[in-house]
Structures are given as structure tokens and as C-alpha cells.
Scaffold this motif. Structure first.
Motif: not given
Lengths: 421, 157, 528
Positions: A175, A184, A186, A342, B66, C173
Motif C-alpha cells: 500500500g 491510492r 492500494w 481501502c 483516498f 475508500r
């Protein structure tokens, strides 16, 4: 016990290069660059038995050795300073009080894997820590410990301080990589693993602050001295962060294998206010809780914690006294994970929120007995089925609270309110 | 009028981007710079960042959404972020939040009408040993009590 | 290609190194369910539907990201796997609305299909469902329903990796994750509707198609897109003798899994027209209906006296038609000037992923059949404008409506002593003709196209033509005996047999060898 990680933090101006050097700082780096090959540095760290302090406990030297030596791609070393695990604040202390120890650790690790670009990924909220680190890095550049031809060795290293922007998941190493790639946070599917395909597909090692901060000591004092501390499989010392219902909260450096009860009652002063210990989470909010009666005989090392049905994790010890509502506590943790999921893979994205909603419903008095087994089932359907360890981190504590405090949950459901107030 | 960085910020932008292996790796720090410069990341600010860092605007928008520290909406002069995670909760975070709400006359997620204070509840800020705590802009206030919360608010007025 | 031997569900499977378990299983006919995996996109591994058990591994593994290895033992139906799939289905349905009756994806929804195969249980979710945006217009052809989305990110990856336009991304998210555009921007790249094709659920639907017909009523006919000379393989999907939509058909040699928007919707202009159902003949300044015999005779005699003669064939005519057209014109004129319509335009980078610069799907085939005797279409058009010809036989192209030269062409056509136009509708060009012959469109006939790269592919009749119209090849076949050419072929297949005998490059080919995926022409095709 000799302090290793916290050896400098009580010294006035411990964050400065001057003080750090006066206490033997950067001696290990000079030694390594002058006398040791990169492989030798890796071997030394391997021999020390040091295991990653970010939570997973993977042997550090072995991790470094996975970096392909013949790769034509650039290699990267990343210091994971995205400390976000609830109950954990050890890295913040090291960053603010002894930044040069981690910077030296970063340089040594980079040298070991022959990386010429390193990053410190610090969580965005740690503004003060970032300032301290920025200054330390500038000092290290000025002193010739960073940049071109470090200490006349011919070895070059650029170190970039990278500030995150608020996301727990960026503490997970892939991540973190996604985030550092400008995306992001992720987590990435594995394989491939970062050691071969990390940042922008290049070989990359990600190590925790505490892991790197101890490397200079190991190189300076020798692996054997480090390996002599701790237990057979858990070498050295480890930082524990103690919070919650405890008389003396704070960061403690503890030799691996130290008795947990003694630590809580003697070193930390026990539960204050005449209350009794009800439970303790030993390794950050993502680890299963232990009831008061379960800590007897448990030692503070990877194996003993695992044998007790929990994990050492990041060393975030959260103490709860007997006035604590475990329904509310479980919900608080579930809410944390629901907020931080996430959203990438189905079980975690949907499951974390589902569990949170059920816990919230039980807490406010609308729970049913069947909800408890439903949560256990949802938890079981998340564990081991997600892209990254976050799924387990969210699911394990939820199940543990229900299993260990089931009577309280059932009574809470029956009375439609907290049974402690 | 089109948004753009001041010459000083532009210089820092170019220096920053130059240090990364790829331009896009600097996206998050650049967004933080943009947020500092423009106050918050409104659409034009995100489009501007997308342009200078050579990424699709949707990617920038996605990234901003995010991260909790990147704000698409304006926040007050003082952004009060009170931690609600377990260690703080055990030590009275809820009482601190209640005190803040009462003193400021707003709910969590709101900004005072004078634009001075925005109150947010956040997750763990790595200050658990000194719980309960809150962050105001970049500063931590730890070992909070209701009286201390009052003092902090007073000092910011 | 190193061979690798593994066991899947007790069956020995031989595959090659580098393959993923999901591919190796599929090749062996073992279906592992999935949503996010797509053979042409990067591995996301997010849906977790393809979890399988692999011996010696404590945790279930996603088959889409697991490399095969020698001696690997894979279980795709073990109790652990079945249970895991069931739970993934449950998670995916937690926030999914149960509104299948009003969902346009119904009938081709992977959630519906997998529910039947892998779930079949009532929901245990009793909390409030999260809501998301409904019916958000993403672009000219794509509409989004956030609540139906399972966040597989296929659309996001397609736009990052195939078109490289990046219009869609994930916003927020956790369970607030959703797909978004940048506010104010639209999803309008030339390949945009592929995101609808690859969306496994009802999140992205086709604005042109939605709510026209339930998909289970569609009749699907494999064919070739008539939009340009790439020759994308398609399925022509029809309902009540109308085309409801085109869907791409997978052909790795041509279009992979994709279809461009222009091609996808070209059927509207080509088929939704006021059809000619009777031949027309000019009388006292006007066009009046007549019978086929009269019209064909008038056409032949008129054209026979109008030398020099120009023949223009549509780029959408089949090889079989081009073959016969060449023979007709050759009999009518000593020096036939014969060309197939061809015009190029500039393509953008994204268009180049799939599109060819022309709109003539069969120009290559027509030229192979000899329909190019005059130095190219542009030259023929110039000479037509310059008044070089006295007669013209124009098939399927409305030259008067061409941008730029339209007016000049009109004037040139008006000066001809005889003009025959063969088309599906009374175009501006047809209105100038002495004889108009009603023809059929690409979707109504059988035949072959040869694409730009020399691949011969099969067109199949998806629609029944209107009474009164004839296929171009039928018209040519009826003209041929009258000009003294014997013809023994009475179906496209027979004409193609004739082609394979007469055109060396097509030697040995037949409809059977072309199959559903076509066949690449080369010097060797002769030996086939």
C-alpha cells in the motif's frame, strides 16, 4: 538491561547530529563503508536475528538478501514511518528524539542492498517529526553521510523524505508503494514481491523505523552481542508502547522474552484507580485481545504471544480495566477498520463495514444473540481471503472480543444496554 | 481566473519533482503543496495539479478522495482533529469531543460560522500514551482534559 | 514454451510455464468463476471470486494471480473453495440492490449467474444498505449505476491500459468506494463502450441499447463489423428483425475483445432507413416503380450504350458481390473503369488502437476481386467530375452526399447519359438515376469480407430483407446471363467456390475453412 533503541532519547538535543555523533553515531556507517562489503552487512544483520518490527516479524537480513544482485533496474530502500496502528507510537518517539539513528540505519540498509535512492515515508500527520527528520537529513548531507561518494567510499545515496496524506493502509508495505507511486494506497497482489518488483516494478525493500534504527548498533557492536539478547527465536530488544488504563503509559524498551504480567504490573505500574485489569491488546489494535487471566506466563516475544493466541504485532499494548465495556471497545476497533479499509477487495470492503454496523447495533441495544455468531462467521470469511493482511487485522480482533467476552456481549444484548454502567 | 502556483512554490515544485524517479511519484506531496497554496483542493486546483504532473484529472481526484488530509472542501482557520480511536476513547476522547462541540457550537464535520474552526474526528494519530489528544492544524495537544481543551480554544481565539 | 504438468480437480493438465492457474484451467475446460480478472487487463485480484485450494498452501489462493508450477495440485470444488465463493457472493451482494427486474443487465449479469451457481442462500444482511449514485450519465453512450457496481475496476483498468485515456477512477475508500469521472468531464473516447462490455454487472450500461429488449430475446448472429477495414468480429444481436446492438466477438487476430464506438453504432445509419422495396425507373422526369425484369433490362440497355462506363462498388459489398460486379461491368464496357469506394481520414491515437482510416470494410477484398482498374477511387472520382464518363453504375454509395465534392459530383452525374444506382434507400445519388435497384444491407446477406490485413472473414445474415429488395449479388447474378456470361453459382457459398478457383490468392478456401474467426490470406493459402 542495556538500552539500545532508547539509548539516546533522554539526552539533551538528542535529535542533533552533534549529540548523535558524540554518542558514537555514524561509527557503524564509517565502519561498514570502509571495512564491509554490502553482503557482509546483510550477513551481519542476518546473524543478529533481527526481525521486522513493523508487525510481521520477518527476518530482516533474509529480506534484504532477496534483492536480486544482478538486476539492471534501480533498487530502492524505503523506511516505513507511516506509524498508524492504534496503540503504537514508538516510531514517532524515535523519529522525534533520535532521527539520526534511523537515517544511519537507512544508509546502512541501502548500502547492503546497493540502493542509491532511499525514501522515508512518514505519515502526513507527523508534522513535527517531519521537521525533525528534514533537519537530520540536511545535517547528514552536510556531514557527507548522504549524497555523492559518502565518506569517501565511492558509494552514493539520495534520501528523500516523503510525507503521506492520511491513510492507515499506507503502512502496509505494498500500500505504501502504491502511495509512493502517486496513487491510492492500494496494496498490490503478491506475487510478485517488493524485493523483486517493488516501487515502479523495481527491487525494493521496505523496513520499519524501529528495525532500521537498531541496525547501526548491530553493525557497530556486532551481531553476536545483539543475538545474545532475547530468546532463541526473538532476538534483541523491542519497543512496547503502553496506553489505556495504565499508571505509567509510554514507550518501553524491553528485552524479548520479558514476562508480560511483570511488565504491566511492575514496569508500567499496573492499572490505576484501584481497578482491575480486564483485558489487554498486546500488539496494536489489529491483534487479538487477551483476557486478564490469559496473560499469566505469557512472555513478550513472537513465539510466546503466538502460543497465547495473539501476536506481538507492532508492540502497541492497550490496557483495559474492569470498567471497560467490551461491546463499545469492539465497536470502536471495528469502526477504525471500516474507516480505514481501502475498499479494494470484496471481503474487506464489505465485511469490515458489515461487522461495524452489527457491533454498533449491539452497542445501542438492538442486537440479537444470533449477531454474535454472524460476526464470527463474517470474520472467518475475511481472514486469509484478502489481498493484504488488513483483512486479518480487521477480522481477528472482532472475533477475539466476542469469543473472550461472550457473556458480556450476550448480557448486553439481553439487557439492551451496557451492563457495566 | 486560472489557478497557478506562485513563483516560489513553482520553484519548490520543480525541485521536488526532480528528486523522484517518476513525476507522478510526487503527486501526494504536490497535492499537499497545492492545498497549502490554494486553501483546499477545489476542482480547478486538482485540474491544475493534473496538468503540471501530467496525469489524468480523474486520477488526481481519485487520489485526493483516498487521503484524509487532502480536503476538497474548505476547512476553518483552525482544523481541530480529535482522535477517537481506542486508546483515546478509553481515556475520555468522547468527553473531549463533546466539550469541543459545546464550546464551538458545531457538530463534528462542521465549521464555525466565522470560519475559524472546523471540527473533525479522526483515527489514531500515534499519540496513544498521552491520550486523549487532538491535533490543531499541525500541532498536537496531548493529555487533554476538559479544562485543557478550554485553554487551547481560548489561546486560538 | 516449457510444458508444465499440474493436476486440477484430479485431472492432469498440461500447460505452459508462465500461465496462471485460471487460464490453465479454462484451457482444460475447467471453469473457475471470476469478476475482476480479464485476459487483456492487468491482474487486480480484488473480487476474490477465483479463490482455489492449492495443495501445501495453507490459505486459498486467487487463481488469476497464481502461476502454474510442475506438480501443482489445484482444487476448484473442495468444500473450502465452495464455502469461500459463497461468502464472496454474500459480500458482493451486501450493498447490492435487489432490483433485477428493472436492471438492464438482467439476463447477462454475472452476479445473477454466479448466484445460481455458487450462492443460493438468503441474505443475512439486515443493516442499512449504502446508497450510491444512480443513472449518472458518464458519456454519450455510457450510463453508470453506482449501487450495482462491484468495484472490480475492469473499466478503470481498460481506460488506463488500452485507451490510455484514464477517464474513470475509483473515488473514496472502504464501502464508499465508487467509480467516477472527474466532475464535468465525459467518458467519450472512441472506444468508450467497451467498458459496458467488460462490466460484469449492471453498473455500466449502453445508453443506446438499454431498455429496448430483454437480452434473452436477442438472436445472436456472428458477423463482421462493416464500419471500417479492421474487420472487428461482432455478434449482431437482433430482435423482431431489427438490430438491437453489436457486441464484439473475441478474435485475438483482429480486434481482441474490443469494438469501437463508431463501428458499434454504425448499424443505425446503415439499416434504419426508409427502404426501397421496388425497382424504380425514370419516366417523364420522375422515378416510378416498376418490376425487376423491366428495370434490369432498362439498366443493361442504358449502360450498354453509355461507354465509357464507370463502375463504383461500395466498400461494404462482399467479395462474392465484387467478383460478380467485375464480370458484369466487363461485359458492358470495353474499357471498364471500376473502383471500390475508398476514402481515408485522420485517426487519433486512441482510434488507432482499433480503427482503420477508411469506412470500407471490404476494399481489400473488392480489389482482390478485380474491382480496381482505374488507378484508385480518388482518380475515378476526379475523372467522373471532369466528365470523362458517359455512364455510371453506382452500388451502395451516396456519392452526392460526400462532404466537399458533393455538388460537383451531382453536376457530373446529372450530365451522364445513363446512371444506374443500386442501394437500400432512395439516396440523393439514387434520385438522379435512370434506374434504381433496391438492394439489401450488410446484415441481411451472407458473404465474406477481406480486411485491411488480408484476413477473409464471414458475414452472416442476421435479418430478413424486405420483400422486393434483392441482394447485390442476386442482382448481379440476374444481369450476368443477359450480358452473355454463364453462371452456375446460385448461393454466396457457390460464388466463393468460384472465387477460390479463379483468384489464386483465394485458392483452396471455402466457407468451411474460413470458419467463425476467418482465415489469413498469404502466398501459402493456395496450397490449402
Amino acid at each position: 538491561m542495556e538500552k539500545i533503541l532508547l539509548r539516546n532519547i533522554d539526552i539533551q538535543d538528542s535529535h542533533t547530529l552533534q549529540v548523535y555523533e558524540s554518542r558514537g553515531g555514524y561509527r557503524a556507517l564509517r565502519k561498514a563503508l570502509k571495512e564491509m562489503t554490502p553482503e557482509r552487512v546483510t550477513e551481519e544483520v542476518k546473524a543478529s536475528g533481527l526481525r521486522g518490527r513493523g508487525g510481521a516479524g520477518f527476518p530482516t537480513g533474509m529480506k534484504w538478501s532477496f534483492v536480486p544482485k544482478d538486476s539492471l533496474k534501480p533498487k530502492y530502500l524505503i523506511c516505513n514511518a507511516d506509524e498508524s496502528e492504534p496503540g503504537t507510537f514508538k516510531d514517532r518517539l524515535l523519529i522525534e528524539k533520535d532521527p539520526h539513528a534511523m537515517v544511519e540505519g537507512v544508509i546502512l540498509a541501502s548500502y547492503a542492498i546497493q540502493s542509491h535512492t532511499a525514501f522515508i515515508y512518514i505519515r502526513g500527520e507527523l508534522a513535527f517529526g517531519a521537521k525533525v527528520l528534514e533537519r537530520a537529513i540536511a545535517e547528514a548531507y552536510q556531514a557527507g553521510y548522504l549524497g555523492k561518494n559518502i565518506s569517501g567510499s565511492g558509494y552514493d545515496l539520495e534520501l528523500i523524505l516523503h510525507r503521506g496524506a492520511g491513510a492507515y493502509i499506507c503502512g502496509e508495505e505494498t500500500g505504501l508503494l502504491s502511495s509512493l507511486e502517486g496513487g491510492r494506497g492500494w496494496p498490490k497482489v503478491k506475487p510478485p514481491f517488493p524485493a523483486t518488483h517493488g516501487l515502479f516494478g523495481c527491487p525494493t525493500i521496505v523496513n520499519n523505523v524501529e528495525t532500521l534504527a537498531v541496525v547501526p548498533w548491530i553493525i557497530d557492536q556486532g551481531a553476536a552481542r545483539y543475538a545474545a539478547i532475547g530468546t532463541e527465536k526473538s532476538k534483541g530488544t523491542k519497543l512496547f508502547c503502553v496506553s489505556g488504563h495504565i499508571r505509567n503509559p509510554g514507550v518501553y524498551e524491553v528485552e524479548m522474552g520479558y514476562p508480560f504480567r511483570q511488565f504491566l504490573e511492575e514496569d508500567c505500574g499496573g492499572v490505576p484507580g484501584g481497578k482491575k485489569l480486564k483485558g489487554v491488546i498486546p500488539g496494536g489494535a489489529s491483534m487479538p485481545v487477551l483476557r486478564a487471566d490469559e496473560i499469566e506466563g505469557v512472555r513478550m516475544d513472537y513465539e510466546s504471544m503466538q502460543a497465547a493466541g495473539t501476536l506481538l504485532g507492532s508492540g502497541g499494548v492497550i490496557v483495559m480495566d474492569d470498567s471497560t465495556c467490551m461491546v463499545k471497545t469492539a465497536w470502536n476497533i471495528a469502526r477504525f477498520f471500516a474507516h480505514e479499509s481501502c475498499g479494494q477487495c470484496s471481503p474487506c470492503r464489505e465485511g469490515c463495514h458489515w461487522m461495524e454496523k452489527i457491533f454498533a447495533r449491539i452497542d445501542n441495544g438492538s442486537g440479537e444473540k444470533a449477531d454474535l455468531d454472524l460476526i464470527l462467521n463474517i470474520s472467518g470469511n475475511i481472514i486469509g481471503r484478502t489481498i493484504c493482511p488488513f483483512g486479518d487485522a480487521a477480522a481477528m480482533p472482532a472475533a477475539a472480543f466476542i469469543k473472550k467476552y461472550r457473556d458480556e456481549f450476550e448480557e448486553h444484548i439481553r439487557q439492551k444496554r451496557c451492563v457495566l454502567t | 481566473m486560472a489557478l497557478e502556483f506562485s513563483p516560489e512554490t513553482w520553484r519548490r515544485f520543480e525541485e521536488l519533482v526532480g528528486r523522484y524517479p517518476k513525476k507522478e511519484a510526487a503527486l501526494i506531496p504536490v497535492l499537499s503543496m497545492a492545498q497549502k497554496e490554494f486553501g483546499h483542493l477545489r476542482l480547478q486546483a486538482m485540474e491544475y495539479v493534473a496538468k503540471i504532473i501530467e496525469l489524468p484529472a480523474a486520477r488526481v481526484y481519485s487520489v485526493v478522495s483516498f487521503y484524509t488530509m487532502l480536503n476538497m472542501k474548505p476547512v476553518g482557520k483552525y482544523h481541530i482533529q480529535v482522535c477517537r480511536t481506542l486508546p483515546c476513547a478509553l481515556m475520555g476522547a468522547e468527553r473531549m469531543a463533546a466539550r469541543l462541540k459545546r464550546k464551538l457550537g458545531i457538530q463534528v464535520g462542521e465549521t464555525t460560522s466565522d470560519g475559524n474552526f472546523t471540527l473533525t474526528e479522526v483515527e489514531c494519530l500515534a499519540s496513544c500514551g498521552t491520550a486523549p489528544m487532538m491535533q490543531v492544524n499541525e500541532d498536537y495537544y496531548e493529555n487533554l482534559t476538559e479544562a485543557k481543551v478550554d485553554d487551547v480554544l481560548e489561546s486560538l481565539k | 514454451m516449457d510444458p508444465v504438468k499440474l493436476t486440477i480437480d484430479g485431472r492432469e493438465v498440461v500447460t505452459t510455464k508462465g500461465k496462471k492457474v485460471i487460464q490453465a484451467a479454462a484451457d482444460a475446460g475447467i471453469v473457475i468463476p471470476y469478476y475482476c480478472y480479464h485476459p487483456k487487463l492487468s491482474i487486480a485480484g480484488n473480487c476474490r471470486m477465483c479463490l482455489v485450494e492449492i495443495e501445501k498452501m495453507p490459505r486459498l489462493q486467487i487463481a488469476c494471480n497464481t502461476d502454474v508450477s510442475e506438480g501443482m495440485v489445484v482444487l476448484t470444488q473442495s468444500p473450502k473453495v465452495v464455502e469461500a465463493r459463497k461468502s464472496v457472493m454474500e459480500f458482493l451482494l451486501v450493498n447490492h440492490p435487489l432490483d433485477c427486474p428493472i436492471c438492464d443487465q438482467s439476463g447477462e449479469c454475472w452476479l445473477q449467474d454466479y448466484y445460481m451457481q455458487h450462492d443460493l442462500q438468503g441474505s443475512r444482511f439486515e443493516e442499512r444498505k449504502e446508497h450510491d449514485r444512480k443513472r449518472e450519465i458518464f458519456g454519450p453512450y455510457v450510463v453508470f449505476d453506482g449501487e450495482r457496481c462491484i468495484k472490480c475496476t475492469r473499466c478503470v483498468r481498460f481506460l488506463q491500459e488500452v485507451t490510455r485515456t484514464g477517464e474513470l477512477e475509483v473515488l473514496n475508500r472502504g464501502d464508499h468506494s465508487t467509480i467516477t469521472r472527474f466532475p464535468g468531464r465525459t467518458l467519450d473516447n472512441p472506444l468508450s463502450v467497451n467498458v459496458v462490455d467488460i462490466c460484469p454487472v449492471g453498473a455500466l450500461t449502453d445508453r443506446d441499447f438499454r431498455f429496448k429488449v430483454r437480452v434473452w430475446y436477442l438472436k445472436k448472429t456472428p458477423s463482421v463489423c462493416p464500419g471500417c477495414s479492421t474487420g472487428c468480429n461482432i455478434s449482431v444481436e437482433t430482435y423482431q428483425n431489427r438490430i438491437a446492438r453489436f457486441k464484439p466477438r473475441v478474435n485475438e487476430e483482429v480486434n481482441s475483445h474490443w469494438l469501437c464506438d463508431e463501428g458499434r453504432y454504425c448499424f443505425h445509419a446503415l439499416t434504419e432507413v426508409e427502404r426501397l422495396t421496388s425497382p424504380l425507373i425514370r419516366q417523364e422526369g420522375g422515378l416510378v416503380p416498376t418490376d425487376w425484369e423491366t428495370a434490369l433490362w432498362a439498366a443493361l440497355t442504358g449502360l450498354g450504350k453509355a461507354d465509357p462506363l464507370a463502375g463504383v462498388l461500395s466498400g461494404r459489398n462482399t467479395n462474392e458481390e465484387a467478383f460478380l460486379f467485375g464480370k458484369v461491368i466487363a461485359k458492358l464496357s470495353a474499357q471498364p473503369a471500376l473502383e471500390v469506394f475508398y476514402q481515408e481520414r485522420e485517426l487519433t491515437e486512441t482510434e488507432k488502437v482499433l480503427k482503420s482510416p477508411d469506412r470500407s470494410p471490404n476494399f481489400q477484398g473488392a480489389r482482390d476481386m478485380g474491382v480496381s482498374t482505374n488507378g484508385g477511387f480518388d482518380l475515378l472520382l476526379r475523372e467522373l467530375i471532369e466528365g470523362k464518363f458517359r455512364g455510371a453504375y453506382i452500388v451502395g454509395e451516396d456519392l452526392v452526399s460526400l462532404p466537399g465534392n458533393g455538388e460537383k459530383i451531382r453536376q457530373a452525374l446529372e450530365k451522364l447519359s445513363f446512371l444506374v444506382v443500386q442501394d437500400t434507400e432512395l439516396t440523393s445519388t439514387a434520385k438522379l438515376a435512370h434506374v434504381v435497384l433496391p438492394a439489401t444491407n450488410f446484415a441481411e446477406k451472407e458473404g465474406t469480407y477481406t480486411n485491411r490485413k488480408g484476413r477473409v472473414q464471414k458475414l452472416n445474415a442476421a435479418l430478413v430483407p424486405p420483400v422486393g429488395a434483392l441482394h447485390d449479388w442476386q442482382i448481379f447474378a440476374r444481369l450476368l446471363p443477359d450480358v452473355g456470361e454463364k453462371i452456375s453459382s446460385h448461393t454466396p457459398a457457390e460464388i466463393f467456390q468460384e472465387i477460390s478457383r479463379q483468384i489464386p490468392r483465394y485458392g483452396g478456401l471455402s466457407y468451411a475453412t474460413i470458419g467463425e474467426l476467418g482465415i489469413q490470406l498469404s502466398d501459402e493459402t493456395k496450397q490449402l
